[in-house]
Write a protein that holds these residues in place. Sequence first.
Motif, PDB file in Angstrom:
ATOM      1  N   TRP A   1       0.829  -1.205   0.000  1.00 54.35           N
ATOM      2  CA  TRP A   1       0.000   0.000   0.000  1.00 54.35           C
ATOM      3  C   TRP A   1       0.867   1.259   0.000  1.00 54.35           C
ATOM      4  O   TRP A   1       0.623   2.203  -0.749  1.00 54.35           O
ATOM      5  N   GLU A   2       1.892   1.297   0.829  1.00 55.45           N
ATOM      6  CA  GLU A   2       2.755   2.473   0.913  1.00 55.45           C
ATOM      7  C   GLU A   2       3.490   2.708  -0.401  1.00 55.45           C
ATOM      8  O   GLU A   2       3.641   3.850  -0.846  1.00 55.45           O
ATOM      9  N   ARG A   3       3.944   1.640  -1.034  1.00 59.52           N
ATOM     10  CA  ARG A   3       4.619   1.780  -2.332  1.00 59.52           C
ATOM     11  C   ARG A   3       3.652   2.316  -3.388  1.00 59.52           C
ATOM     12  O   ARG A   3       3.988   3.216  -4.155  1.00 59.52           O
ATOM     13  N   GLU A   4       2.441   1.769  -3.425  1.00 59.21           N
ATOM     14  CA  GLU A   4       1.446   2.223  -4.403  1.00 59.21           C
ATOM     15  C   GLU A   4       1.055   3.680  -4.153  1.00 59.21           C
ATOM     16  O   GLU A   4       0.885   4.448  -5.099  1.00 59.21           O
ATOM     17  N   ARG A   5       0.926   4.043  -2.896  1.00 59.15           N
ATOM     18  CA  ARG A   5       0.593   5.431  -2.556  1.00 59.15           C
ATOM     19  C   ARG A   5       1.699   6.368  -3.044  1.00 59.15           C
ATOM     20  O   ARG A   5       1.431   7.427  -3.608  1.00 59.15           O
ATOM     21  N   GLY A   6       2.955   5.983  -2.848  1.00 56.60           N
ATOM     22  CA  GLY A   6       4.077   6.788  -3.315  1.00 56.60           C
ATOM     23  C   GLY A   6       4.089   6.932  -4.821  1.00 56.60           C
ATOM     24  O   GLY A   6       4.400   8.009  -5.356  1.00 56.60           O
ATOM     25  N   GLU A   7       3.741   5.867  -5.527  1.00 53.64           N
ATOM     26  CA  GLU A   7       3.691   5.922  -6.990  1.00 53.64           C
ATOM     27  C   GLU A   7       2.569   6.841  -7.459  1.00 53.64           C
ATOM     28  O   GLU A   7       2.741   7.613  -8.403  1.00 53.64           O
ATOM     29  N   ARG A   8       1.413   6.781  -6.797  1.00 57.18           N
ATOM     30  CA  ARG A   8       0.298   7.678  -7.151  1.00 57.18           C
ATOM     31  C   ARG A   8       0.669   9.133  -6.893  1.00 57.18           C
ATOM     32  O   ARG A   8       0.384  10.018  -7.688  1.00 57.18           O
ATOM     33  N   PHE A   9       1.314   9.370  -5.759  1.00 57.56           N
ATOM     34  CA  PHE A   9       1.735  10.725  -5.406  1.00 57.56           C
ATOM     35  C   PHE A   9       2.719  11.255  -6.446  1.00 57.56           C
ATOM     36  O   PHE A   9       2.593  12.384  -6.922  1.00 57.56           O
ATOM     37  N   GLY A  10       3.689  10.439  -6.815  1.00 56.67           N
ATOM     38  CA  GLY A  10       4.669  10.851  -7.816  1.00 56.67           C
ATOM     39  C   GLY A  10       4.039  11.157  -9.161  1.00 56.67           C
ATOM     40  O   GLY A  10       4.390  12.140  -9.822  1.00 56.67           O
ATOM     41  N   ALA A  11       3.077  10.324  -9.567  1.00 58.84           N
ATOM     42  CA  ALA A  11       2.391  10.548 -10.844  1.00 58.84           C
ATOM     43  C   ALA A  11       1.625  11.865 -10.816  1.00 58.84           C
ATOM     44  O   ALA A  11       1.614  12.609 -11.801  1.00 58.84           O
ATOM     45  N   LEU A  12       0.990  12.174  -9.697  1.00 56.96           N
ATOM     46  CA  LEU A  12       0.264  13.432  -9.560  1.00 56.96           C
ATOM     47  C   LEU A  12       1.224  14.613  -9.702  1.00 56.96           C
ATOM     48  O   LEU A  12       0.932  15.586 -10.400  1.00 56.96           O
ATOM     49  N   LEU A  13       2.389  14.523  -9.062  1.00 57.22           N
ATOM     50  CA  LEU A  13       3.370  15.610  -9.172  1.00 57.22           C
ATOM     51  C   LEU A  13       3.875  15.758 -10.602  1.00 57.22           C
ATOM     52  O   LEU A  13       4.039  16.884 -11.096  1.00 57.22           O
ATOM     53  N   ARG A  14       4.132  14.647 -11.284  1.00 56.58           N
ATOM     54  CA  ARG A  14       4.589  14.710 -12.679  1.00 56.58           C
ATOM     55  C   ARG A  14       3.554  15.400 -13.556  1.00 56.58           C
ATOM     56  O   ARG A  14       3.894  16.238 -14.397  1.00 56.58           O
ATOM     57  N   ARG A  15       2.278  15.048 -13.370  1.00 56.81           N
ATOM     58  CA  ARG A  15       1.216  15.689 -14.160  1.00 56.81           C
ATOM     59  C   ARG A  15       1.152  17.183 -13.856  1.00 56.81           C
ATOM     60  O   ARG A  15       1.006  18.004 -14.765  1.00 56.81           O
ATOM     61  N   ALA A  16       1.258  17.538 -12.582  1.00 55.84           N
ATOM     62  CA  ALA A  16       1.198  18.949 -12.203  1.00 55.84           C
ATOM     63  C   ALA A  16       2.398  19.725 -12.754  1.00 55.84           C
ATOM     64  O   ALA A  16       2.268  20.903 -13.086  1.00 55.84           O
TER      65      ALA A  16
END
Length: 91
Positions: A9-24
């Motif tokens: 879960w923590e790894r997936e959350r980090g990947e989602r967070f990173g993807a959001l930052l890349r899009r932003a």
Amino acid sequence: MVRTPLTTWERERGERFGALLRRARGSRSMAEVAAAAGVSAETLRKIETGRAPTPAFFTVAALATVLRVSLDELADACAHDPDWQEPALSA
């Protein structure tokens, strides 16, 4: 200091967070955004790729300010899904 291994879960959350930052970040360079936020490009790269899934609050706040993303939006994107189940380990 020994770090506790991250859960799936923590790894997936980090990947989602990173993807959001890349899009932003959009078309802005990683170096430009990192410098404006006062972090190294390497730190931003690790966050965006999920290799640093638990960045410090002040790093997150600085990036949110530079990227004009609200902390509420970031928190919502990374909120725990109560229906999520840790995958069973195969024997």
